[in-house]
Every structure is written in structure tokens, then in C-alpha cells.
Enzyme design. Sequence first.
Site, PDB file in Angstrom:
ATOM      1  N   GLU A 106       0.817  -1.221   0.000  1.00 58.62           N
ATOM      2  CA  GLU A 106       0.000   0.000   0.000  1.00 58.62           C
ATOM      3  C   GLU A 106       0.847   1.266   0.000  1.00 58.62           C
ATOM      4  O   GLU A 106       0.459   2.275   0.586  1.00 58.62           O
ATOM      5  CB  GLU A 106      -0.958   0.006   1.204  1.00 58.62           C
ATOM      6  N   GLU A 108      -6.840  -7.271  -1.010  1.00 61.20           N
ATOM      7  CA  GLU A 108      -7.457  -7.122   0.320  1.00 61.20           C
ATOM      8  C   GLU A 108      -8.891  -6.652   0.148  1.00 61.20           C
ATOM      9  O   GLU A 108      -9.136  -5.506  -0.180  1.00 61.20           O
ATOM     10  CB  GLU A 108      -6.715  -6.089   1.195  1.00 61.20           C
TER      11      GLU A 108
END
Length: 847
Positions: free
Chosen positions: A187, A256
Site C-alpha cells: 500500500e 485485500e
Amino acid sequence: MRGENVTVIAVVFGLFLLLALTTPFCSGANVTYDHRALIIDGKRRLLISGSIHYMRSTPEMWPDLIQKSKDGGLDVIQTFFFWNLHEPVRGQYDFEGRKDLVKFMKLVAEAGLYVHLRIGPYACAEWNYGGFPLWLHFIPGIVLRTDNEPFKAEMKRITTKIVDMMKQENLYASQGGPIILSQIENEYGNVESAYGDSAISYIHWSAQMATSLDTGVPWIMCQQTDAPDPIINTCNGFYCDQFTPNSNNKPKMWTENWTGWFSSFGDPVSYRPVEDIAFSVARFYQLGGTFQNYYMYHGGTNFGRTSGGPFITTSYDYDAPIDEYGLLRQPKWGHLKDVHNAIKLCEEAIVATDPNTTSLGSNLEATVYKTESGRLCAAFLANIGTESDVSVNFNGNSYHLPAWSVSILPDCKNVVLNTAKINSVATISKFIHQTPKDDDDGFLSGWSWIEEPVGISSKSAFTKLGLLEQINTTADQSDYMWYSLSTQTKGDETQTVVLHVDSLGHTLHAFINGELAGSGKGSHDNPKLSIDVNISLVAGKNNIDLLSLTVGLQNYGAYYDTVGAGVTGPVQLKGLQNGSNVDLSSQQWTYQIGLRGEELDLFDGSSSLWISQPNLLKNQSGSSPVALDFTGMGKGEAWVNGQSIGRYWPTNTASSSSGCTKDSCNYRGSYSPSKCQTNCGKPSQKLYHVPRSWLQASDNVLVLFEEIGGDPTQLSFATRETGSICSQIYESHPIPVAMWTTTETRNETGPTLLLDCPLQNQVISEIKYASFGTPLGKCGSFSHGSCSSEKALSIVQKACVGLGSCSIEVSVNTFGDPCEGITKSLAVEAFCTGPNLGKQPIIGEVK
Ligand SMILES: *[C@@H]1O[C@H](CO)[C@@H](O)[C@H](O)[C@H]1NC(C)=O
Ligand SMILES: *[C@@H]1O[C@H](CO)[C@@H](O)[C@H](O)[C@H]1NC(C)=O
Ligand SMILES: *[C@@H]1O[C@H](CO)[C@@H](O)[C@H](O)[C@H]1NC(C)=O
Ligand SMILES: *[C@@H]1O[C@H](CO)[C@@H](O)[C@H](O)[C@H]1NC(C)=O
Ligand SMILES: *[C@@H]1O[C@H](CO)[C@@H](O)[C@H](O)[C@H]1NC(C)=O
Ligand SMILES: *[C@@H]1O[C@H](CO)[C@@H](O)[C@H](O)[C@H]1NC(C)=O
Ligand SMILES: *[C@@H]1O[C@H](CO)[C@@H](O)[C@H](O)[C@H]1NC(C)=O
Ligand SMILES: CC(=O)N[C@H]1CO[C@H](CO)[C@@H](O)[C@@H]1O
């Protein structure tokens, strides 16, 4: 080969579909990809993945968690690597017990599942310091997560070490092992801009470094739109259907998909309705996705001081399909399993072609995967509107689409599943408190105490001018740090002044002359705190002792590693008798890292210290998961037989006005963690998991460090048991996945309700409720609606009681018609009895 034969196998043995399709890892195959999918053994694959973080459970729990994942329809287990757990001191590695990454991988392989290993080495994951070892912070000249030579050297060293370790054990798919996918960084795209131009060179360096390790499987970067080739950029989020990768050669992957949300001390607990997750998953595969991962599939527990945050709770349950204790969360697990089965029936068509999406009206979308020959055809029909159920025409047939739902048609004609219609059995898991008997002396007494001294008690205390930042000082060796000084007050009488303290967080207790004067705490969203308390100063010398605490180190955000904690000031005495204020910030303070009890290793219970109770868990010979209920206690850390079960803080309650939705939350419309919440006005966490394998048959020692005060005789333990099983099936329900074969052979008789006890020698002992008509409520609280067949209860009793499983056709043929022209459902709640009820949840399935 994977033609009709396989489909037929899937029909007969619904559960074994994966077995049939998953080749055992006998020979190696390099994993590649194209614009549609990952390619394994030369075949494009549609894969369903779920996160289980190995150290958030115990090795004893792993085989069961992995099996339940497989039974739930997963192909892949995804986990992070947690650097700080494995290299607590630079150069000293630990891969034992819960940290046995290789063992975990091998168990996944044995179950016939794949692994997605996210090396990072930055993990985030609500894990302490995002997974980085704290010693990184002290390397001269280091700046984490950017183009910085000292950092890159460490990142390369650990990444190489882990890759080599996996290679040595032949764990990559290219070597015949289970790992089909890896991840570098995590991320980073979310914070990249804060690191300027160095971020771009860092990402290129990371990609090049990872690729050079030659694993034979692809690397991904999630939330990284500029991921360089050949790294696949992937999406994380609650929905990823609108995501497109940064190249036409890369598949659409979702790494995710949050099944729920983490909890923080002081905040309500979020949950995510299964209808919405099912919708998001179906939408993703509808719009061209071929790999999605549930974050989390089993969330587990942040044992010890591993939770990040700050303020992340010890429980990392995440409202996942498998609950913190390893029991199935129903109907979430079961409904998602049905979704997986439905999507798998479309796999061949999905990977063979590109999706063709057309509008069927406002908020209505049809997607068709059809091969040129027309041999394969699968369709998804979506109503993304949030208000109205509608009927649509598709290929000449009419289909009912509830709001915010997707129907799956593996043959472009028959609906096998609609994401908003739950076919799965629901079970009620609950905690059964073990009430101590009056004569059970072990329970109510037998506590030993040792008082932790206020202020400096250690020989290793030291003095410094000015206030020290806490994390720099403790290096996270402890949550606790004392800031102490003595101040002389002129005059000859006691005076009341205000003590003002500013702290970066996370909590603080202020003592004046040995007495607690005031406390303060921050929160997950704002860890900083400031207190103003009235204190009495005596004439002459006064001792000021500030106990500052961290509650999990920050794990997310640009430069999160440098935000710091502790009393950085100012510390002031305001309104002295002579009219002035005194700033104590730059005076000489004495510091102590950690508590006396920690220095003495009191937590192993070998000496009768802090609060210890050798007999609390006197007879633990059962097999249900165990929890300690901390009602009555304040805040601290607890150890069972020397193993830390984590920080407890039952007195930190969520505000009663933080917008809880009680039990019902409208799943229609975009989800966010604040949309569906429970526990308002209640402790964020009062029950704490004690793994079975940490308990002995007798002589269990519980040690608490209690920092606020409490009544340990109120402590109790509870076991997590599966209560009743429920099922509710509608007449008009889509043909359940398990019944669907091909259009030629499917059974036209309509839905069947199936109840099934989990263990072989268990039987259905009681039908608590049965109604055919328009029953109201949900599992555990069903009630009769305006329409109800009088015969339902006796028919279900006759069909089921005394049997291990039973099935009943849900139609007027079985029950008669209590209200013509109205769509009816059969709702049943039942109990199973037999040995070890509670060991496994009841797995029910609609056949
Ligand atoms: C996988 O790739 C590696 C490196 O390119 C190569 O050495 C190995 O032989 C390949 N394995 C297979 C099974 O193709
Ligand atoms: C997509 O489907 C529409 C409607 O059936 C059809 O008109 C169109 O030709 C299709 N497009 C492709 C590229 O197949
Ligand atoms: C007021 O009293 C404090 C502490 O007693 C002392 O440090 C300070 O110098 C005094 N200020 C004045 C203006 O006397
Ligand atoms: C502190 O003392 C002041 C002045 O006496 C008073 O107004 C205030 O309420 C007190 N604050 C607390 C927290 O007791
Ligand atoms: C921690 O210490 C380092 C040097 O040792 C310093 O550069 C940094 O500013 C300190 N951090 C905080 C938050 O005080
Ligand atoms: C412990 O509990 C089990 C089941 O509750 C019981 O069968 C057993 O007799 C107990 N053992 C002792 C030593 O009390
Ligand atoms: C269809 O379902 C009915 C009722 O459950 C059952 O009796 C029958 O055997 C089924 N037929 C097939 C072909 O599965
Ligand atoms: C927090 C977060 O990343 N949420 C994302 C979830 O997914 C949707 C759609 O992909 C994004 O718009 C959100 O930003």
C-alpha cells in the site's frame, strides 16, 4: 480434460470441486500471468484467496483453520511476513512455535492449497510498528520506506533471507511448492506523495530487487498504480470492481477485500453484512476479476504486545468468516462458500474470454462471458441500486433482482445464486460462562499480590535534562516509562495548583507524592493527550511521577515510524501561590524504562508476584475454545502459564452515541466501517482468547499486571460453544448451488432445507422452532408471522429428531399452503447433542 466430466464430478461431490481441479504439487511450474489471470501449469486460473496470519493463532489451530478455509472454497491462503517477530534483535532470528512460517506453509501445501506470501517487509496489518523491527529506527542515517541506502540494504537483506528460506524448503510453485505469488512493499501508493521523488526511485528499486531474486512466481504491489513491469499492481478495498491494472498485460487482482474491520480500544466494533461482501465479490468477478482475497478469512488474536495502532484491540476478529476462536461464523462462512461454488461453476467461461457488460436499465448491468464457439457461457446480472428490487429481461427470460445484489448464471440461463439470498445454515456461537462453585476455593481466593512501586525503583534508571520522547528511549522494550522529578515549593503551607501535561500519547497516569492525581488517554484516531489536574503541593519537596504508556505502536501513514510517543511537554505547574507558573519541561528528569515487575520477570508466575492465581483455570479438560472475561478489571496485561494473552482494557468503553446499528444494518449501499457497528456504551473488548494449547490439565497460573485497579474475584472464564443451528429457505429461492448440475440434469423439485450435525455420533435432539409461512426474526429469535402452517413443527420433528442429518423439501407439497399467493419460507432452529458439542461448529448446507 476439464470439460463436462469435471462439472459432473463437481455436482456429485460439491465439496470436492477444488480437489478435482487442484493438481498436487508434485512437479514445479513457473507461475506467469496475462491480461486475464494468473497462469499455473499453463492454465489460466480463477482463484479465491483468504488471509490467515500465522502468528495470530497457534500451530495447534493451523490445520483446522486451513481445513475450514478449504471447505469454505478457498484456493489460496495469504499471509504477511512479520519481520519484527522473526528478528527481534538484528541478526538474531526466531522461527519457532507461532513463528514457524515454514511449517505453516507446509500445512497449507498438505491441504492442497496455494500460498500468497506478502514479504513486504512493511506489513501495516494493525501490527506493532507495521512489522518493522524497532532497531531499524536506530540505524544511523536511516529513513524508512524510501530511496535511502541504509534502509534499502536492510530491506534487501531480509527479503533475500526469506526468499532463500522458502527456496531451501522448495516452497515456491516453481519448485513444486505452494507459493504462487509474492508481494513487495505494501500500500505504498497511499502515502507515496509524502516521500517526494525518492518514492519513485524507491519503487523502481524495490521492483528490480524483488524480481532479481528469481522466485519463478510473480510479484505484486498492492495500491501501487505505478508498479513497474513485471510487478502486478493490485487493489485493496471494500470494493474493487472498478479497478483496472496499469497494463493490458496484467490481470485484475484484489488482494485485500475487507471482510469487516479492526477494532480499537474505546471505539465500537464494526461488522460487515455478508450480503454486502457477497455482492462485492460477485461484482469483482463479474467485471473481469480473477483473483480476490478476503482480508481477513481468520483474523485471530494479537497476543502479547503485538497489536499496532495505537489502541488496536487484542482481538483481531475482523468479523471474518472464521471467528477469532476458530469457529465458523455463520451464515457468513457458508454463504461465501456458496458464492465461491457458484463462481467456480463459471471459471471456465470467465478465464476463456473477456467480459462483455451491457446495461439493462438504470443501475442494472448484465455481464456475459461467452466463448466464440458458444460452448461456454456464464452470466452475472447485477442490480447496483440501493432502493428497489426489480425484474429484468435477459436473453428472453425474466429475472428477479433484489437491490444491491448479483445473480450468477453459470449457463447464462439458470440462476444458482443471488448474493442477497442466503441459503446457508446459520449457527449461533456463544460464550458459556463457567460459574465457580462457592466451595471452589481456587476460583475466588488464592490470589497473590505484589505492589508495583510508584516512581523510580530500578538501578538502571538514569537522569537527563529535559523531556525524552518515549519510543526513542524505550526502544519498545516495554509499554511503560516513568518520568520523575522532585520540585521544591517555597512557603510553609500546602497549596493547590494545576498540573498540566502534554503528551504524544498514548496513556498517562500522574502521581503526586505517591498518590494518583489524574490520568489521561488518547484514542486510535488521536493518540495525543493533555491533562490539567488540581494537585496539592506540600511545603518543601514534592515528587512528581508520570507513568507514560504506549498501547501498540503506530503502523500506518507516511513517516508513521517517527511520530513518537510519551511526555514531550510542556509539563507545567500553574497558579502557584506567588502567582507564577513553573515550566518543568527542561528540568532534570529521572527515567525508568519498564516496571519493576517486568525487570523481575514476574509474568512467568514462578514467584508469587503481581497478581497471580495458580488455580483459576483448575480443570480445563474440555475441547471448546476458552476465553477469559475481564469484567471487573481495569487495564493491563495478562499471562497464562507464562504466555502473554495480550493487553486487556475492559474499562475502555465505546461512547454510547457512536452510532451503533444494534443487530440490523442495511447491507444495501456502499459499506464503510462506521456503517454497521456494535458495542456502543460497552467495552470494546471484554473477552480474551486463551489458546487451548497454552492450558494444562491442572495447575494453570494466571498473572495479571493491573495498572488501574480492579477486583480479580470477578474474573471468569468462558468457553465458546456452538449453540443451535438455523436455516431459512424460501420457496422462490434460486436453485441452490449444491443442487445445480447442468440444465439437462438439474432437479426441478425446488429448494430443500438440510440440517446436519457436525460430528458423526451427534443427533438432532430438539426442534426449537419451525414455521412454514412468513416467519419473522432471525436465528435464535424466530417468531411466527401472519401466515404459518400449523403442521410445520411436527413435520420437521418427525423428519429430523433422532437423526444426524435430515432434509425437507420447502414447498406446499410438504406443508400444505397456509396462505395462497404469498411467497413462503421454512425457518427452523434445532439443537444437536452428543459428545463434544462445541468442538466443531455445526456445518449445514442446503442441498
Ligand atoms: C522457472 O524459472 C526459473 C528461472 O527462470 C528456471 O530456472 C526454472 O527452470 C523454471 N522452472 C520451470 C519448471 O519451468
Ligand atoms: C456485447 O454484448 C452486446 C449485447 O449482447 C452485443 O451487441 C455486442 O456485440 C457484444 N460485444 C462484444 C465485443 O462481443
Ligand atoms: C514561585 O514559586 C515557585 C516554586 O515555589 C518558584 O520556582 C518560582 O521561582 C517562584 N516565582 C516567583 C516569581 O517568585
Ligand atoms: C480545579 O480547581 C478549580 C479552582 O478551585 C476548580 O474550578 C476546578 O473545577 C477544579 N478542577 C477539577 C478537575 O477538580
Ligand atoms: C529519536 O531520536 C533520533 C536520533 O536518535 C532523532 O533524530 C529523532 O528526532 C528522535 N525522535 C523523536 C520523535 O524524538
Ligand atoms: C474435569 O472436567 C471434566 C469435564 O467437565 C470431568 O469429566 C472431569 O472429571 C474433571 N476432572 C477433575 C479432576 O475434576
Ligand atoms: C430431487 O429432489 C427430491 C426431493 O429432495 C429427491 O427425492 C429426488 O431424489 C431428487 N432427484 C434427483 C435426480 O436428485
Ligand atoms: C479505504 C479504501 O481504500 N477504500 C476503497 C475501497 O474500494 C473503493 C472502490 O474500489 C474505493 O473507492 C475506496 O477508496
